[in-house]
Design a protein around this motif. Structure first.
Motif, PDB file in Angstrom:
ATOM      1  N   GLY A   1     110.558 -19.268  -1.994  1.00 29.53           N
ATOM      2  CA  GLY A   1     110.120 -20.573  -2.024  1.00 29.53           C
ATOM      3  C   GLY A   1     111.076 -21.414  -1.121  1.00 29.53           C
TER       4      GLY A   1
ATOM      5  N   VAL B   1     110.012 -16.662   2.622  1.00 29.44           N
ATOM      6  CA  VAL B   1     109.563 -18.039   2.157  1.00 29.44           C
ATOM      7  C   VAL B   1     108.388 -17.958   0.985  1.00 29.44           C
ATOM      8  CG1 VAL B   1     107.805 -19.913   2.847  1.00 29.44           C
ATOM      9  CG2 VAL B   1     109.881 -19.339   4.425  1.00 29.44           C
ATOM     10  N   THR B   2     107.711 -16.911   1.045  1.00 32.65           N
ATOM     11  CA  THR B   2     106.617 -16.690  -0.127  1.00 32.65           C
ATOM     12  C   THR B   2     107.518 -16.123  -1.463  1.00 32.65           C
ATOM     13  OG1 THR B   2     104.977 -16.051   1.412  1.00 32.65           O
ATOM     14  CG2 THR B   2     104.629 -15.295  -0.733  1.00 32.65           C
ATOM     15  N   LEU B   3     108.285 -15.274  -1.216  1.00 33.31           N
ATOM     16  CA  LEU B   3     109.003 -14.714  -2.251  1.00 33.31           C
ATOM     17  C   LEU B   3     110.074 -15.682  -2.967  1.00 33.31           C
ATOM     18  CD1 LEU B   3     109.655 -11.079  -1.167  1.00 33.31           C
ATOM     19  CD2 LEU B   3     108.152 -11.587  -2.701  1.00 33.31           C
TER      20      LEU B   3
ATOM     21  N   HIS C   1     108.951 -23.115   8.155  1.00 36.99           N
ATOM     22  CA  HIS C   1     108.274 -23.373   7.040  1.00 36.99           C
ATOM     23  C   HIS C   1     108.895 -24.480   6.263  1.00 36.99           C
ATOM     24  CE1 HIS C   1     105.312 -22.531   3.935  1.00 36.99           C
ATOM     25  NE2 HIS C   1     106.253 -22.838   2.897  1.00 36.99           N
TER      26      HIS C   1
ATOM     27  N   SER D   1     108.587 -15.088   6.905  1.00 40.78           N
ATOM     28  CA  SER D   1     107.266 -15.426   6.119  1.00 40.78           C
ATOM     29  C   SER D   1     107.430 -14.853   4.625  1.00 40.78           C
ATOM     30  CB  SER D   1     105.717 -15.263   6.790  1.00 40.78           C
ATOM     31  OG  SER D   1     104.809 -15.546   6.086  1.00 40.78           O
ATOM     32  N   GLU D   2     107.660 -13.589   4.605  1.00 44.45           N
ATOM     33  CA  GLU D   2     107.704 -13.021   3.246  1.00 44.45           C
ATOM     34  C   GLU D   2     108.832 -13.683   2.505  1.00 44.45           C
ATOM     35  OE1 GLU D   2     108.575  -8.862   4.017  1.00 44.45           O
ATOM     36  OE2 GLU D   2     106.593  -8.569   4.926  1.00 44.45           O
TER      37      GLU D   2
END
Length: 70
Positions: A46, A42-44, A65, A39-40
């Motif tokens: 994209g 993906v967030t960092l 994701h 998840s981290e």
């Protein structure tokens, strides 16, 4: 200076956990840790990511994701 009361975080040897209950607990904790790291990522960045993990009993667990189907 006072001596430490705990050993702190210890490096453990990589080997099979013989205690079945301990093995299941470790699997659950590590699985959630992998999902958190994904998840981290993906967030960092994209990026799109999918993870599929099978338990000892053969039950699949997935993280994706934007979705696991994509």
């Amino acid at each position: 200076m006072a001596a430490k009361k705990t050993k702190g975080r210890q490096k453990i040897q990589m080997k099979r956990i013989e205690n079945e209950d301990g093995r299941l607990i470790t699997f659950s904790k590590r699985r959630s840790g992998i999902y958190k790291k994904a998840s981290e990522l993906v967030t960092l960045t994209g990026s799109e990511i999918a993870i599929l993990v099978f338990s000892q009993s053969g039950k699949p667990f997935s993280f994706g994701h934007p979705s696991i189907e994509a």
